[in-house]
Design a protein around this motif. Structure first.
Motif, PDB file in Angstrom:
ATOM      1  N   LEU A   6       0.828  -1.198   0.000  1.00  0.00           N
ATOM      2  CA  LEU A   6       0.000   0.000   0.000  1.00  0.00           C
ATOM      3  C   LEU A   6       0.870   1.259   0.000  1.00  0.00           C
ATOM      4  O   LEU A   6       1.695   1.459   0.883  1.00  0.00           O
ATOM      5  CB  LEU A   6      -0.918   0.012   1.229  1.00  0.00           C
ATOM      6  CG  LEU A   6      -1.811   1.237   1.404  1.00  0.00           C
ATOM      7  CD1 LEU A   6      -2.775   1.396   0.237  1.00  0.00           C
ATOM      8  CD2 LEU A   6      -2.594   1.144   2.720  1.00  0.00           C
ATOM      9  N   ILE A   7       0.660   2.096  -1.011  1.00  0.00           N
ATOM     10  CA  ILE A   7       1.324   3.386  -1.109  1.00  0.00           C
ATOM     11  C   ILE A   7       0.241   4.464  -1.065  1.00  0.00           C
ATOM     12  O   ILE A   7      -0.720   4.416  -1.846  1.00  0.00           O
ATOM     13  CB  ILE A   7       2.147   3.516  -2.408  1.00  0.00           C
ATOM     14  CG1 ILE A   7       3.213   2.415  -2.467  1.00  0.00           C
ATOM     15  CG2 ILE A   7       2.798   4.899  -2.493  1.00  0.00           C
ATOM     16  CD1 ILE A   7       3.902   2.295  -3.819  1.00  0.00           C
ATOM     17  N   ILE A   8       0.385   5.418  -0.144  1.00  0.00           N
ATOM     18  CA  ILE A   8      -0.637   6.445   0.062  1.00  0.00           C
ATOM     19  C   ILE A   8      -0.046   7.816  -0.260  1.00  0.00           C
ATOM     20  O   ILE A   8       1.080   8.126   0.137  1.00  0.00           O
ATOM     21  CB  ILE A   8      -1.121   6.438   1.533  1.00  0.00           C
ATOM     22  CG1 ILE A   8      -1.670   5.062   1.910  1.00  0.00           C
ATOM     23  CG2 ILE A   8      -2.167   7.513   1.767  1.00  0.00           C
ATOM     24  CD1 ILE A   8      -1.867   4.872   3.403  1.00  0.00           C
ATOM     25  N   LEU A  37      -4.568   1.525  -8.858  1.00  0.00           N
ATOM     26  CA  LEU A  37      -4.626   2.911  -8.405  1.00  0.00           C
ATOM     27  C   LEU A  37      -6.072   3.310  -8.160  1.00  0.00           C
ATOM     28  O   LEU A  37      -6.940   3.095  -9.012  1.00  0.00           O
ATOM     29  CB  LEU A  37      -4.010   3.832  -9.464  1.00  0.00           C
ATOM     30  CG  LEU A  37      -4.297   5.336  -9.330  1.00  0.00           C
ATOM     31  CD1 LEU A  37      -3.735   5.885  -8.025  1.00  0.00           C
ATOM     32  CD2 LEU A  37      -3.730   6.099 -10.534  1.00  0.00           C
ATOM     33  N   TYR A  38      -6.324   3.874  -6.979  1.00  0.00           N
ATOM     34  CA  TYR A  38      -7.650   4.383  -6.648  1.00  0.00           C
ATOM     35  C   TYR A  38      -7.508   5.857  -6.284  1.00  0.00           C
ATOM     36  O   TYR A  38      -7.037   6.198  -5.205  1.00  0.00           O
ATOM     37  CB  TYR A  38      -8.275   3.592  -5.497  1.00  0.00           C
ATOM     38  CG  TYR A  38      -8.664   2.188  -5.902  1.00  0.00           C
ATOM     39  CD1 TYR A  38      -9.909   1.931  -6.462  1.00  0.00           C
ATOM     40  CD2 TYR A  38      -7.768   1.132  -5.747  1.00  0.00           C
ATOM     41  CE1 TYR A  38     -10.260   0.646  -6.853  1.00  0.00           C
ATOM     42  CE2 TYR A  38      -8.110  -0.152  -6.138  1.00  0.00           C
ATOM     43  CZ  TYR A  38      -9.360  -0.385  -6.688  1.00  0.00           C
ATOM     44  OH  TYR A  38      -9.700  -1.665  -7.089  1.00  0.00           O
ATOM     45  N   SER A  39      -7.926   6.716  -7.212  1.00  0.00           N
ATOM     46  CA  SER A  39      -7.840   8.150  -6.991  1.00  0.00           C
ATOM     47  C   SER A  39      -9.090   8.651  -6.281  1.00  0.00           C
ATOM     48  O   SER A  39     -10.079   7.926  -6.113  1.00  0.00           O
ATOM     49  CB  SER A  39      -7.663   8.880  -8.327  1.00  0.00           C
ATOM     50  OG  SER A  39      -6.436   8.534  -8.929  1.00  0.00           O
ATOM     51  N   ILE A 145      -2.393   1.711  -4.650  1.00  0.00           N
ATOM     52  CA  ILE A 145      -2.017   3.118  -4.562  1.00  0.00           C
ATOM     53  C   ILE A 145      -3.282   3.903  -4.229  1.00  0.00           C
ATOM     54  O   ILE A 145      -4.247   3.894  -4.999  1.00  0.00           O
ATOM     55  CB  ILE A 145      -1.423   3.635  -5.891  1.00  0.00           C
ATOM     56  CG1 ILE A 145      -0.276   2.738  -6.362  1.00  0.00           C
ATOM     57  CG2 ILE A 145      -0.937   5.089  -5.727  1.00  0.00           C
ATOM     58  CD1 ILE A 145       0.062   2.906  -7.833  1.00  0.00           C
ATOM     59  N   PHE A 146      -3.282   4.559  -3.076  1.00  0.00           N
ATOM     60  CA  PHE A 146      -4.446   5.326  -2.618  1.00  0.00           C
ATOM     61  C   PHE A 146      -4.105   6.807  -2.568  1.00  0.00           C
ATOM     62  O   PHE A 146      -3.032   7.193  -2.099  1.00  0.00           O
ATOM     63  CB  PHE A 146      -4.875   4.893  -1.215  1.00  0.00           C
ATOM     64  CG  PHE A 146      -5.582   3.566  -1.159  1.00  0.00           C
ATOM     65  CD1 PHE A 146      -5.910   2.866  -2.305  1.00  0.00           C
ATOM     66  CD2 PHE A 146      -5.917   3.010   0.062  1.00  0.00           C
ATOM     67  CE1 PHE A 146      -6.569   1.642  -2.240  1.00  0.00           C
ATOM     68  CE2 PHE A 146      -6.574   1.794   0.150  1.00  0.00           C
ATOM     69  CZ  PHE A 146      -6.900   1.099  -1.005  1.00  0.00           C
ATOM     70  N   GLU A 147      -5.041   7.607  -3.005  1.00  0.00           N
ATOM     71  CA  GLU A 147      -4.890   9.055  -2.923  1.00  0.00           C
ATOM     72  C   GLU A 147      -5.950   9.630  -1.983  1.00  0.00           C
ATOM     73  O   GLU A 147      -7.131   9.393  -2.177  1.00  0.00           O
ATOM     74  CB  GLU A 147      -5.058   9.665  -4.320  1.00  0.00           C
ATOM     75  CG  GLU A 147      -5.088  11.172  -4.337  1.00  0.00           C
ATOM     76  CD  GLU A 147      -5.783  11.729  -5.568  1.00  0.00           C
ATOM     77  OE1 GLU A 147      -6.093  12.930  -5.563  1.00  0.00           O
ATOM     78  OE2 GLU A 147      -6.030  10.974  -6.523  1.00  0.00           O
ATOM     79  N   CYS A 148      -5.524  10.297  -0.943  1.00  0.00           N
ATOM     80  CA  CYS A 148      -6.331  11.160  -0.066  1.00  0.00           C
ATOM     81  C   CYS A 148      -7.277  10.469   0.921  1.00  0.00           C
ATOM     82  O   CYS A 148      -7.859  11.138   1.770  1.00  0.00           O
ATOM     83  CB  CYS A 148      -7.135  12.175  -0.885  1.00  0.00           C
ATOM     84  SG  CYS A 148      -8.685  11.553  -1.556  1.00  0.00           S
ATOM     85  N   ILE A 188       3.368   9.223   1.253  1.00  0.00           N
ATOM     86  CA  ILE A 188       4.001  10.397   0.646  1.00  0.00           C
ATOM     87  C   ILE A 188       3.089  11.587   0.907  1.00  0.00           C
ATOM     88  O   ILE A 188       1.907  11.563   0.536  1.00  0.00           O
ATOM     89  CB  ILE A 188       4.207  10.200  -0.870  1.00  0.00           C
ATOM     90  CG1 ILE A 188       5.176   9.032  -1.111  1.00  0.00           C
ATOM     91  CG2 ILE A 188       4.738  11.483  -1.515  1.00  0.00           C
ATOM     92  CD1 ILE A 188       5.149   8.500  -2.525  1.00  0.00           C
ATOM     93  N   TYR A 189       3.631  12.599   1.568  1.00  0.00           N
ATOM     94  CA  TYR A 189       2.824  13.774   1.918  1.00  0.00           C
ATOM     95  C   TYR A 189       3.438  15.011   1.298  1.00  0.00           C
ATOM     96  O   TYR A 189       4.629  15.300   1.488  1.00  0.00           O
ATOM     97  CB  TYR A 189       2.750  13.949   3.440  1.00  0.00           C
ATOM     98  CG  TYR A 189       1.901  15.128   3.862  1.00  0.00           C
ATOM     99  CD1 TYR A 189       0.532  14.996   4.059  1.00  0.00           C
ATOM    100  CD2 TYR A 189       2.472  16.389   4.051  1.00  0.00           C
ATOM    101  CE1 TYR A 189      -0.250  16.087   4.439  1.00  0.00           C
ATOM    102  CE2 TYR A 189       1.707  17.486   4.429  1.00  0.00           C
ATOM    103  CZ  TYR A 189       0.343  17.325   4.616  1.00  0.00           C
ATOM    104  OH  TYR A 189      -0.427  18.405   4.979  1.00  0.00           O
ATOM    105  N   TYR A 190       2.611  15.771   0.581  1.00  0.00           N
ATOM    106  CA  TYR A 190       3.053  17.022  -0.026  1.00  0.00           C
ATOM    107  C   TYR A 190       2.735  18.204   0.881  1.00  0.00           C
ATOM    108  O   TYR A 190       1.585  18.401   1.282  1.00  0.00           O
ATOM    109  CB  TYR A 190       2.371  17.240  -1.373  1.00  0.00           C
ATOM    110  CG  TYR A 190       3.049  16.546  -2.532  1.00  0.00           C
ATOM    111  CD1 TYR A 190       4.421  16.659  -2.718  1.00  0.00           C
ATOM    112  CD2 TYR A 190       2.318  15.798  -3.444  1.00  0.00           C
ATOM    113  CE1 TYR A 190       5.051  16.033  -3.780  1.00  0.00           C
ATOM    114  CE2 TYR A 190       2.932  15.178  -4.516  1.00  0.00           C
ATOM    115  CZ  TYR A 190       4.302  15.298  -4.684  1.00  0.00           C
ATOM    116  OH  TYR A 190       4.930  14.690  -5.729  1.00  0.00           O
TER     117      TYR A 190
END
Length: 282
Positions: A6-8, A37-39, A145-148, A188-190
């Motif tokens: 899992l990559i977030i 990938l799940y956006s 891969i998860f976003e947000c 990974i945090y921006y």
């Protein structure tokens, strides 16, 4: 070293989450690593609730009585777990269009997991959802891969909608972290130096309807009303407050994480650091 499953990717709107999630997918594809990938907004998300309502058996039976002529469609679409009836109304609308009446959709939306239920129910259901996902993913030879959905979504629901205490929000996210630890996750945090400039920039890039929706949502929810937030300035204030909570939360998270200052949108620099961060996985 155990490979991650899992990559977030997290950060405020406009920080680069979607672009980066897509970049990571391309990296994994290039290496022949099976991945999904799940956006944000994905109706098929395995760990989040996007356009999903949850009713008790009693509430569902009342709904069927009121809208009896739509019972065959609903019965073929719902997912029943214990005493919970899940209606993925977003998927139904996409797949079956106007077969259900607008009145019925509006009735179902009242039970939306994120925007209709109580804080306690949201907390309970999302932890169960993450548990189910982690159990399944731990047995698969695949990287997600998860976003947000790990930080942003809980903060929007708990902070913006419910004006929940910071301690409760952090406890919730830390419980999710505990659930997904078996997947050896990477975060990974921006970070953006200027929240105002970031929101302004993304508002100019996206359809005007996006910023109008965000302003209305933020300012008309519990947090906005309590802090008297209005318009664009009030929305920026919320995201500044949200970022403060996120930064404090990041210090408490033990998850393997990479925090990047993406204020200048130097993608080459960010991507080089991400490749190095994920090196052992590639």
């Amino acid at each position: 070293m155990t490979k991650t499953k899992l990559i977030i990717v997290e950060g405020i709107p406009g920080s680069g989450k979607t672009t980066t999630a897509e970049f990571i997918k391309k990296l994994l594809d290039k290496e022949g690593i099976d991945n999904e990938l799940y956006s944000e907004g994905n109706l098929e998300h395995p760990a989040d609730f996007e356009a999903v309502a949850c009713l008790s058996k009693a509430e569902y039976e009342l709904l069927l009585l009121k809208y009896e002529r739509f019972k065959p469609i609903l019965e073929s679409s719902v997912i029943k777990k214990d005493n919970n009836i899940f209606i993925h109304y977003g998927k139904i609308k996409n797949e079956r269009g106007n077969e259900l009446s607008e009145d019925l959709y509006n009735e179902i939306i009242k039970f939306d997991v994120c925007d209709g239920l109580s804080l306690e129910r949201y907390h309970e259901l999302t932890l169960k959802r993450w548990n189910e996902f982690a159990e399944r993913a731990s047995k698969e030879d695949k990287v997600y891969i998860f976003e947000c959905c790990f930080i942003q979504n809980p903060l929007v629901v708990m902070m913006a909608r419910h004006c929940t205490a910071k301690e409760y929000i952090m406890s919730h996210v830390l419980q999710i972290e505990n659930i997904i630890n078996k997947l050896n996750p990477k975060l990974i945090y921006y970070y953006q130096e200027s929240v105002r400039e970031t929101i302004k920039r993304v508002a100019e890039i996206r359809d005007k309807g996006w910023i109008n929706f965000v302003i209305e949502y933020i300012c008309n929810q519990a947090y906005g009303e309590k802090h008297d937030l209005n318009g664009f300035d009030g929305t920026v204030k919320f995201f500044e407050d949200r970022r403060s909570v996120e930064l404090e939360l990041l210090e408490k998270l033990s998850i393997d994480k990479l925090i990047l200052d993406n204020s200048g949108y130097n993608w080459e620099n960010c991507y080089n650091k991400i490749e190095k961060f994920l090196g052992n996985e590639l």
